[in-house]
Design a protein around this motif. Structure first.
Motif, short mmCIF file in Angstrom:
data_model
loop_
_atom_site.label_atom_id
_atom_site.label_comp_id
_atom_site.label_asym_id
_atom_site.label_seq_id
_atom_site.Cartn_x
_atom_site.Cartn_y
_atom_site.Cartn_z
N TYR A 435 0.83 -1.21 0.00
CA TYR A 435 0.00 0.00 0.00
C TYR A 435 0.86 1.26 0.00
O TYR A 435 0.56 2.24 -0.69
N ALA A 436 1.93 1.26 0.77
CA ALA A 436 2.78 2.46 0.86
C ALA A 436 3.49 2.75 -0.46
O ALA A 436 3.80 3.91 -0.75
N LYS A 437 3.74 1.72 -1.23
CA LYS A 437 4.39 1.93 -2.53
C LYS A 437 3.42 2.41 -3.60
O LYS A 437 3.84 2.93 -4.64
N VAL A 438 2.12 2.23 -3.35
CA VAL A 438 1.11 2.61 -4.34
C VAL A 438 0.44 3.94 -3.97
O VAL A 438 0.22 4.79 -4.85
N PHE A 439 0.15 4.12 -2.68
CA PHE A 439 -0.61 5.29 -2.23
C PHE A 439 0.26 6.20 -1.36
O PHE A 439 1.03 5.73 -0.52
N ALA A 440 0.13 7.51 -1.59
CA ALA A 440 0.90 8.47 -0.79
C ALA A 440 0.38 8.54 0.65
O ALA A 440 1.15 8.84 1.57
N SER A 441 -0.89 8.30 0.83
CA SER A 441 -1.49 8.32 2.17
C SER A 441 -2.66 7.35 2.20
O SER A 441 -3.13 6.88 1.15
N ALA A 442 -3.15 7.08 3.39
CA ALA A 442 -4.28 6.15 3.55
C ALA A 442 -5.02 6.50 4.84
O ALA A 442 -4.55 7.28 5.66
N TRP A 443 -6.19 5.90 4.98
CA TRP A 443 -7.01 6.01 6.17
C TRP A 443 -7.11 4.64 6.84
O TRP A 443 -6.80 3.62 6.23
N THR A 444 -7.54 4.62 8.08
CA THR A 444 -7.79 3.36 8.77
C THR A 444 -9.20 3.42 9.36
O THR A 444 -9.77 4.50 9.53
N ALA A 445 -9.75 2.24 9.70
CA ALA A 445 -11.11 2.18 10.22
C ALA A 445 -11.23 1.08 11.27
O ALA A 445 -10.85 -0.07 11.01
N SER A 446 -11.74 1.46 12.43
CA SER A 446 -12.05 0.52 13.50
C SER A 446 -13.58 0.43 13.62
O SER A 446 -14.29 0.80 12.70
N ALA A 447 -14.08 -0.05 14.76
CA ALA A 447 -15.53 -0.13 14.96
C ALA A 447 -15.85 0.12 16.42
O ALA A 447 -15.07 -0.21 17.31
#
Length: 714
Positions: A435-447
């Protein structure tokens, strides 16, 4: 005459004793003054006299000390006698005796208050030293307390980070709060963005209730809302059939969105499903032809041109409502005054993808990536200020080359979601690296609810809290891989697992779980100090923590526990629904055990007894005697739910909740009661063995002895 004198002396014995004590006291004072004045000439300051006395020989100092000690004791005794005599005089209201008049001035607490000439320097020094000793002792006591506090603070400063973490984890263990290595007061910073997910495809709350919730969310650290509208969005025109009959009105929705940002500083991220979970659209006859499979309305076929046209209209209406001028707009601020920078287009759990006749010739990864990029390109072309977010689960099985060649990293940001405690079981380190090699940033999700059971009544708070704490550790560890880091964490709260599922935990019932997890991720750790943790203040709890006296922590969470007793004494939005849900949970459990005991564990009201109408009337009466009472209690709880839920939901949600949770138990009790009444009506019973039922013969293929003889005559 002598006897009269003796009687007079005996009656005035106390006065004579006081007079004698006064004479002795005056003699001792005179003696002390003569000794001190003959030894040395005192300087004008009392401190100089003390220094000269310390320079004299040891025997002289000891003698002087003894004199001072004796005089101090005499003064104390004289004062006690004087106080006693004055109390007696006040009671008798008699004039003072000569001895009292003589000793009335013997109170040398503050010599400067003497009305006569000042005492000689030696006497002033004596009593000033006594006062200084008292003040010195009091100061030593205060210093001792400060030294203890300073020592404790110094001990804390001297503890290493590992030792502080050990103490912190020990306190978490006492409270039942999950401990995760590296997460604590000295741990990493909290995520930059903390979004609270509102799933409106089930039990949509009234906007008036959601407005009450906004300041609570902001106070606990939320920075924005992730709103999944589904059929509660006020679609119009050709898309009007997509909106539910009780969908929000456009003006009311705008007012809510404006309040979220203007009054509470919460950004808005709308969520519109555009691939899977499109049941609310594809279930309709008007859009039936756009399904991937004719028998399933779950996912749309991306190969049909009409599919993209429908999705573009849906996105356009949602985006424009969030940018369209509101009733309070001005020429200087023509757009709706909200913070709207990201749009979530869903794309999770796309089932049966690539199975229709049009899609069958293409790879599943190619179908998915092409569809997502087309939608993102449409959004970025018309609204370049918006960034597009998708769920990540469909990307997990793809290779690095597939993702890089598609250039999907230039179009969307993934939101990585895991609701279990072992996050690395689903998102392993090599996937983070991809993911880090494809996207400059990302989000995360819990519940915080809706993740551990499709039809739960109450969420398991401890499990959700652990999920969020473990996400803090993952964010701290993996965020550095991305060029722009991880943007933040979204706390999801699902209300249905999909459009056709029944309700999960209601939002008010999930509030303690949401608030506990939100305050934790906003701080970056769970604060064990109740004065540092915002829960008590924001939830308006009347509970006053005092662990030193009670021995119990202020919050107690344990595995398999739905909540802590703390939340029963708080007054947050929806707290009455939360408390009601636990009473209903206990009542439903009681009814379930009652029915199971009668049907499965007793020997007189089982299905066998009912099929053959064969049982003991006395036993049946014992097993059903409480059934009418339980039916009435559940009916009362149904009426109560209508009163409580009406503050949060409309009549449709109230009816669905009652039908899902209460009505089945009432029906089961009625069936049991009817079976019991049928068994009680019989007055005679056949001889054993009982005949084999026709249903059993047909369903199980059982045959009688006569049939066996017919089949095998020999």
């Amino acid at each position: 005459m002598h006897s009269n004198l003796l009687i007079f002396i005996w009656r005035r014995k106390l006065s004579f004793l006081l007079l004698a004590s006064g004479l002795v006291l005056l003699a001792l004072w005179t003696w002390a003054i003569l000794i001190d004045t003959t030894k040395t000439t005192l300087p004008t300051l009392a401190q100089s006299q003390l220094q000269q006395q310390q320079q004299q020989s040891a025997p002289s100092s000891e003698t002087s000390y003894q004199h001072v000690h004796i005089i101090q004791k005499l003064i104390a005794q004289a004062n006690r006698v004087l106080r006693a005599e004055r109390q007696k005089d006040n009671a008798d209201r008699s004039p003072p005796s000569p001895a009292q008049r003589l000793l009335g001035n013997v109170r040398f607490v503050r010599p400067t208050q003497a009305k006569k000439a000042p005492l000689p320097l030696a006497e002033s020094f004596l009593f000033e030293q006594e006062r200084l000793k008292i003040l010195e002792q009091q100061q030593r006591q205060r210093n001792a307390g400060m030294e203890e506090l300073n020592a404790n603070a110094e001990d804390d400063r001297m503890l290493s980070s590992a030792e502080r973490q050990t103490q912190y984890e020990h306190e978490l263990q006492r409270m039942g709060v999950p401990a995760v290595a590296g997460i604590g007061p000295d741990g990493p910073r909290a995520p930059t963005e903390r979004l609270v997910h509102l799933d409106l495809k089930g039990a949509p709350p009234k906007l008036s209730f959601l407005k009450q919730l906004l300041p609570v969310l902001r106070a606990l650290g939320a920075t924005g809302l992730l709103i999944e509208y589904e059929d509660m969005f006020p679609y119009s025109g050709a898309l009007q059939p997509l909106a539910a009959h009780n969908a929000y009105k456009e003006s009311e929705l705008k007012d809510f969105l404006e309040s979220a940002w203007v009054e509470h500083g919460l950004s808005i991220m709308p969520l519109v499903q555009t691939f899977g979970h499109l049941e609310y659209t594809l279930k309709l006859q008007e859009f039936e032809q756009l399904r991937e499979l004719p028998e399933s309305p779950q996912s749309i076929c991306p190969s049909r041109p009409q599919s993209m046209a429908l999705l573009e209209q849906m996105l356009t209406q949602v985006i424009e409502l969030h940018m369209r001028p509101s009733a309070n707009a001005t020429p200087s601020t023509p757009e709706l005054p909200i913070k709207f920078t990201h749009l979530h287009i869903g794309c999770d759990e796309v089932q049966r993808m690539g199975e229709c006749s049009l899609c069958r010739q293409r790879l599943r990864s190619e179908i998915f990536l092409t569809h997502v990029i087309s939608l993102a390109h449409f959004v970025r072309r018309r609204w370049p200020q918006l960034s597009v977010v998708i769920w990540d689960d469909q990307l997990r099985a793809m290779t690095l080359s597939e993702l890089q060649n598609s250039q999907i990293g230039s179009y969307v940001e993934p939101m990585v979601w895991v609701y279990a405690n072992d996050i690395y079981h689903f998102i392993q380190p090599q996937l983070w690296d991809t993911y880090a090699k494809v996207f400059a940033s990302a989000w995360t999700a819990s519940a915080y609810k809706g993740a551990f059971g499709e039809s739960l009544l109450v969420p398991p708070l401890q499990q959700h809290l652990e999920n969020n704490i473990r996400w803090l550790a993952v964010i701290a560890k993996e965020g550095g891989r991305f060029a722009k880091g991880l943007r933040g964490l979204a706390l999801t709260g699902w209300q249905r697992y999909d459009h056709f599922a029944v309700l999960c935990e209601l939002l008010p019932v999930g509030m303690p779980s949401l608030m506990t997890s939100l305050s934790t991720v906003s701080k970056g750790y769970f604060s064990t100090n109740p004065r540092d943790n915002d829960l008590l203040r924001v939830l308006r709890c009347v509970f006053q923590p005092d662990s030193r006296r009670s021995g119990h922590p202020w919050l107690e969470l344990h595995p398999n526990a739905h909540h802590s007793q703390l939340f029963a004494v708080c007054s947050y939005p929806g707290h009455l629904v939360f408390k009601y849900a636990f009473r209903l949970y206990d009542k439903l459990s009681e009814v379930s055990v009652y029915l199971q005991q009668a049907r499965d564990h007793s020997a007189w009201l089982s299905d066998y007894n009912v099929r053959h109408n064969f049982s003991s009337p006395l036993r049946v009466h014992e097993l059903t005697v409480r059934t009418p009472q339980l039916i009435e209690e559940l009916r009362g709880m149904a009426r109560e739910s209508q009163q409580l839920l009406w503050e949060v939901y409309d009549e449709h949600t109230v009816a669905e909740f009652v039908e899902q949770h209460i009505y089945p138990s009432i029906n089961a009790l009625h069936r049991q009661l009817a079976s019991g009444q049928m068994l009680l009506q019989r007055r005679t019973w056949p001889q054993r063995p009982l005949p084999i039922s026709l249903e059993l013969r047909q369903d199980m293929g059982l045959i009688t002895l006569e049939q066996q003889q017919q089949q095998h005559p020999h």
